[in-house]
Design a protein around this motif. Structure first.
Motif, PDB file in Angstrom:
ATOM      1  N   ILE A   1       7.844  -1.098   8.877  1.00  0.00           N
ATOM      2  CA  ILE A   1       8.806  -0.905   9.968  1.00  0.00           C
ATOM      3  C   ILE A   1       9.965  -0.024   9.504  1.00  0.00           C
ATOM      4  O   ILE A   1      10.396   0.869  10.228  1.00  0.00           O
ATOM      5  CB  ILE A   1       9.310  -2.259  10.514  1.00  0.00           C
ATOM      6  N   SER A   2      10.452  -0.262   8.299  1.00  0.00           N
ATOM      7  CA  SER A   2      11.555   0.572   7.796  1.00  0.00           C
ATOM      8  C   SER A   2      11.117   2.034   7.702  1.00  0.00           C
ATOM      9  O   SER A   2      11.887   2.943   8.029  1.00  0.00           O
ATOM     10  CB  SER A   2      12.077   0.052   6.447  1.00  0.00           C
ATOM     11  N   ARG A   3       9.883   2.279   7.280  1.00  0.00           N
ATOM     12  CA  ARG A   3       9.356   3.657   7.214  1.00  0.00           C
ATOM     13  C   ARG A   3       9.291   4.266   8.619  1.00  0.00           C
ATOM     14  O   ARG A   3       9.703   5.404   8.821  1.00  0.00           O
ATOM     15  CB  ARG A   3       7.971   3.679   6.567  1.00  0.00           C
ATOM     16  N   GLN A   4       8.768   3.507   9.588  1.00  0.00           N
ATOM     17  CA  GLN A   4       8.622   4.009  10.960  1.00  0.00           C
ATOM     18  C   GLN A   4       9.972   4.353  11.584  1.00  0.00           C
ATOM     19  O   GLN A   4      10.083   5.315  12.344  1.00  0.00           O
ATOM     20  CB  GLN A   4       7.912   2.983  11.835  1.00  0.00           C
ATOM     21  N   LEU A   5      10.989   3.569  11.246  1.00  0.00           N
ATOM     22  CA  LEU A   5      12.315   3.777  11.829  1.00  0.00           C
ATOM     23  C   LEU A   5      13.177   4.745  11.015  1.00  0.00           C
ATOM     24  O   LEU A   5      14.311   5.033  11.402  1.00  0.00           O
ATOM     25  CB  LEU A   5      13.046   2.429  11.969  1.00  0.00           C
ATOM     26  N   GLY A   6      12.651   5.224   9.903  1.00  0.00           N
ATOM     27  CA  GLY A   6      13.424   6.143   9.064  1.00  0.00           C
ATOM     28  C   GLY A   6      14.547   5.464   8.308  1.00  0.00           C
ATOM     29  O   GLY A   6      15.535   6.097   7.959  1.00  0.00           O
ATOM     30  N   ILE A   7      14.396   4.168   8.060  1.00  0.00           N
ATOM     31  CA  ILE A   7      15.394   3.406   7.314  1.00  0.00           C
ATOM     32  C   ILE A   7      14.959   3.369   5.857  1.00  0.00           C
ATOM     33  O   ILE A   7      13.852   2.945   5.541  1.00  0.00           O
ATOM     34  CB  ILE A   7      15.519   1.974   7.869  1.00  0.00           C
ATOM     35  N   GLY A   8      15.828   3.815   4.973  1.00  0.00           N
ATOM     36  CA  GLY A   8      15.493   3.856   3.552  1.00  0.00           C
ATOM     37  C   GLY A   8      16.002   2.642   2.798  1.00  0.00           C
ATOM     38  O   GLY A   8      17.082   2.132   3.075  1.00  0.00           O
ATOM     39  N   LEU A   9      15.200   2.192   1.844  1.00  0.00           N
ATOM     40  CA  LEU A   9      15.562   1.037   1.029  1.00  0.00           C
ATOM     41  C   LEU A   9      15.909   1.470  -0.391  1.00  0.00           C
ATOM     42  O   LEU A   9      15.269   2.364  -0.951  1.00  0.00           O
ATOM     43  CB  LEU A   9      14.407   0.034   0.979  1.00  0.00           C
ATOM     44  N   SER A  10      16.904   0.825  -0.952  1.00  0.00           N
ATOM     45  CA  SER A  10      17.213   1.015  -2.372  1.00  0.00           C
ATOM     46  C   SER A  10      16.331   0.097  -3.206  1.00  0.00           C
ATOM     47  O   SER A  10      15.810   0.504  -4.249  1.00  0.00           O
ATOM     48  CB  SER A  10      18.692   0.730  -2.649  1.00  0.00           C
ATOM     49  N   VAL A  11      16.168  -1.133  -2.718  1.00  0.00           N
ATOM     50  CA  VAL A  11      15.286  -2.108  -3.363  1.00  0.00           C
ATOM     51  C   VAL A  11      14.639  -2.970  -2.286  1.00  0.00           C
ATOM     52  O   VAL A  11      15.181  -3.132  -1.191  1.00  0.00           O
ATOM     53  CB  VAL A  11      16.012  -3.044  -4.370  1.00  0.00           C
ATOM     54  N   PHE A  12      13.485  -3.504  -2.633  1.00  0.00           N
ATOM     55  CA  PHE A  12      12.853  -4.564  -1.849  1.00  0.00           C
ATOM     56  C   PHE A  12      12.492  -5.647  -2.848  1.00  0.00           C
ATOM     57  O   PHE A  12      11.804  -5.376  -3.840  1.00  0.00           O
ATOM     58  CB  PHE A  12      11.594  -4.098  -1.115  1.00  0.00           C
TER      59      PHE A  12
ATOM     60  N   PRO B   1       0.800  -1.225   0.000  1.00  0.00           N
ATOM     61  CA  PRO B   1       0.000   0.000   0.000  1.00  0.00           C
ATOM     62  C   PRO B   1       0.835   1.279   0.000  1.00  0.00           C
ATOM     63  O   PRO B   1       0.371   2.323  -0.434  1.00  0.00           O
ATOM     64  CB  PRO B   1      -0.836  -0.109   1.273  1.00  0.00           C
ATOM     65  N   GLU B   2       2.093   1.181   0.487  1.00  0.00           N
ATOM     66  CA  GLU B   2       2.976   2.346   0.523  1.00  0.00           C
ATOM     67  C   GLU B   2       4.367   1.945   0.079  1.00  0.00           C
ATOM     68  O   GLU B   2       4.786   0.797   0.273  1.00  0.00           O
ATOM     69  CB  GLU B   2       3.067   2.918   1.937  1.00  0.00           C
ATOM     70  N   LEU B   3       5.087   2.898  -0.490  1.00  0.00           N
ATOM     71  CA  LEU B   3       6.475   2.661  -0.862  1.00  0.00           C
ATOM     72  C   LEU B   3       7.374   2.872   0.352  1.00  0.00           C
ATOM     73  O   LEU B   3       7.041   3.664   1.242  1.00  0.00           O
ATOM     74  CB  LEU B   3       6.906   3.624  -1.969  1.00  0.00           C
ATOM     75  N   PRO B   4       8.520   2.217   0.379  1.00  0.00           N
ATOM     76  CA  PRO B   4       9.469   2.500   1.452  1.00  0.00           C
ATOM     77  C   PRO B   4      10.107   3.870   1.242  1.00  0.00           C
ATOM     78  O   PRO B   4       9.993   4.461   0.161  1.00  0.00           O
ATOM     79  CB  PRO B   4      10.518   1.383   1.303  1.00  0.00           C
ATOM     80  N   ASN B   5      10.775   4.375   2.269  1.00  0.00           N
ATOM     81  CA  ASN B   5      11.600   5.560   2.104  1.00  0.00           C
ATOM     82  C   ASN B   5      12.758   5.195   1.188  1.00  0.00           C
ATOM     83  O   ASN B   5      13.234   4.058   1.197  1.00  0.00           O
ATOM     84  CB  ASN B   5      12.154   6.031   3.451  1.00  0.00           C
ATOM     85  N   ARG B   6      13.229   6.162   0.427  1.00  0.00           N
ATOM     86  CA  ARG B   6      14.388   5.927  -0.438  1.00  0.00           C
ATOM     87  C   ARG B   6      15.643   5.931   0.424  1.00  0.00           C
ATOM     88  O   ARG B   6      15.819   6.769   1.301  1.00  0.00           O
ATOM     89  CB  ARG B   6      14.500   7.013  -1.504  1.00  0.00           C
ATOM     90  N   GLY B   7      16.508   4.945   0.187  1.00  0.00           N
ATOM     91  CA  GLY B   7      17.741   4.847   0.949  1.00  0.00           C
ATOM     92  C   GLY B   7      18.724   3.913   0.281  1.00  0.00           C
ATOM     93  O   GLY B   7      18.662   3.694  -0.933  1.00  0.00           O
ATOM     94  N   SER B   8      19.610   3.323   1.074  1.00  0.00           N
ATOM     95  CA  SER B   8      20.706   2.537   0.507  1.00  0.00           C
ATOM     96  C   SER B   8      20.767   1.098   1.008  1.00  0.00           C
ATOM     97  O   SER B   8      21.807   0.459   0.932  1.00  0.00           O
ATOM     98  CB  SER B   8      22.034   3.237   0.796  1.00  0.00           C
ATOM     99  N   ILE B   9      19.635   0.591   1.509  1.00  0.00           N
ATOM    100  CA  ILE B   9      19.594  -0.787   1.985  1.00  0.00           C
ATOM    101  C   ILE B   9      18.792  -1.628   1.001  1.00  0.00           C
ATOM    102  O   ILE B   9      17.635  -1.321   0.701  1.00  0.00           O
ATOM    103  CB  ILE B   9      18.977  -0.876   3.391  1.00  0.00           C
ATOM    104  N   GLY B  10      19.421  -2.680   0.497  1.00  0.00           N
ATOM    105  CA  GLY B  10      18.729  -3.631  -0.357  1.00  0.00           C
ATOM    106  C   GLY B  10      18.160  -4.725   0.525  1.00  0.00           C
ATOM    107  O   GLY B  10      18.910  -5.382   1.256  1.00  0.00           O
ATOM    108  N   PHE B  11      16.850  -4.911   0.498  1.00  0.00           N
ATOM    109  CA  PHE B  11      16.195  -5.890   1.374  1.00  0.00           C
ATOM    110  C   PHE B  11      15.610  -7.008   0.525  1.00  0.00           C
ATOM    111  O   PHE B  11      14.807  -6.763  -0.355  1.00  0.00           O
ATOM    112  CB  PHE B  11      15.083  -5.244   2.204  1.00  0.00           C
ATOM    113  N   ILE B  12      16.023  -8.243   0.813  1.00  0.00           N
ATOM    114  CA  ILE B  12      15.553  -9.437   0.115  1.00  0.00           C
ATOM    115  C   ILE B  12      14.761 -10.264   1.125  1.00  0.00           C
ATOM    116  O   ILE B  12      15.253 -10.530   2.219  1.00  0.00           O
ATOM    117  CB  ILE B  12      16.739 -10.277  -0.400  1.00  0.00           C
ATOM    118  N   SER B  13      13.555 -10.670   0.747  1.00  0.00           N
ATOM    119  CA  SER B  13      12.742 -11.490   1.643  1.00  0.00           C
ATOM    120  C   SER B  13      12.182 -12.678   0.887  1.00  0.00           C
ATOM    121  O   SER B  13      11.583 -12.518  -0.171  1.00  0.00           O
ATOM    122  CB  SER B  13      11.585 -10.667   2.221  1.00  0.00           C
ATOM    123  N   GLN B  14      12.380 -13.849   1.437  1.00  0.00           N
ATOM    124  CA  GLN B  14      11.770 -15.029   0.833  1.00  0.00           C
ATOM    125  C   GLN B  14      10.282 -15.051   1.117  1.00  0.00           C
ATOM    126  O   GLN B  14       9.507 -15.613   0.369  1.00  0.00           O
ATOM    127  CB  GLN B  14      12.438 -16.307   1.331  1.00  0.00           C
TER     128      GLN B  14
END
Length: 170
Positions: free
Chosen positions: A50-61, A26-39
């Protein structure tokens, strides 16, 4: 063309020159430099929230699902060369080719830290991981030894992943 899945949430790339969202989040993550891979696709929305709430930005999910075509090793290889990614985080239920994973992770961690939470640490967790994606949860001691040899930071929970990510970004 290679595909993620089946049984996955999809892919998000937050790079300014890409801005690609092929998920049902429903929402995009914040832009950042962490690549997150989830099985697990089911954890995807929670990871993004959670990444949005903590202010952690993702480069990719990237949600891998059952890994019928693309596996975690291939995504780690991609992120190794991605200029927008400084840290790689993974939630895995199974490790594909352990020998290649060890070789790859040793090479990548010289440039970018890798933080992993591997499901199936307990007997109940192993049963849940196996029933979820058909993953065979190996002996936890063997997985721990593999992660140690590969030079990755293995943590016990998603909360620990976010704690480590905050420390690395801090």
């Amino acid at each position: 063309m290679m595909m993620v899945g089946p049984n996955c949430m999809g892919v998000i790339n937050m790079a300014e020159d890409v801005r690609f969202n092929a998920t049902f989040a429903p929402e995009l993550p914040n832009r950042g430099s962490i690549g997150f891979i989830s099985q697990s696709g089911a954890l995807g929305v929670a990871i993004i929230n959670i990444s949005r709430q903590l202010g952690i930005g993702l480069s990719v999910f990237i949600s891998l699902g059952n890994k019928a075509d693309i596996n975690a090793n291939e995504v780690i290889e991609y992120l190794e060369h991605d200029d927008h990614t400084d840290i790689i985080a993974l939630y895995l239920e199974s490790v594909g080719d352990p020998r290649y994973f060890k070789e790859l992770a040793r090479r990548v961690t010289r440039k970018k830290p890798i933080v992993i939470v591997k499901a199936g640490r307990t007997e109940a967790g192993a049963a849940a991981a196996s029933s979820h994606t058909g993953a065979l949860a190996g002996l936890d001691q063997a997985v721990t030894a593999l992660m140690d040899q590969a030079g990755v930071l293995r943590v016990g929970s998603m909360e620990d992943v976010f704690d480590i990510l905050q420390a690395l970004k801090g």
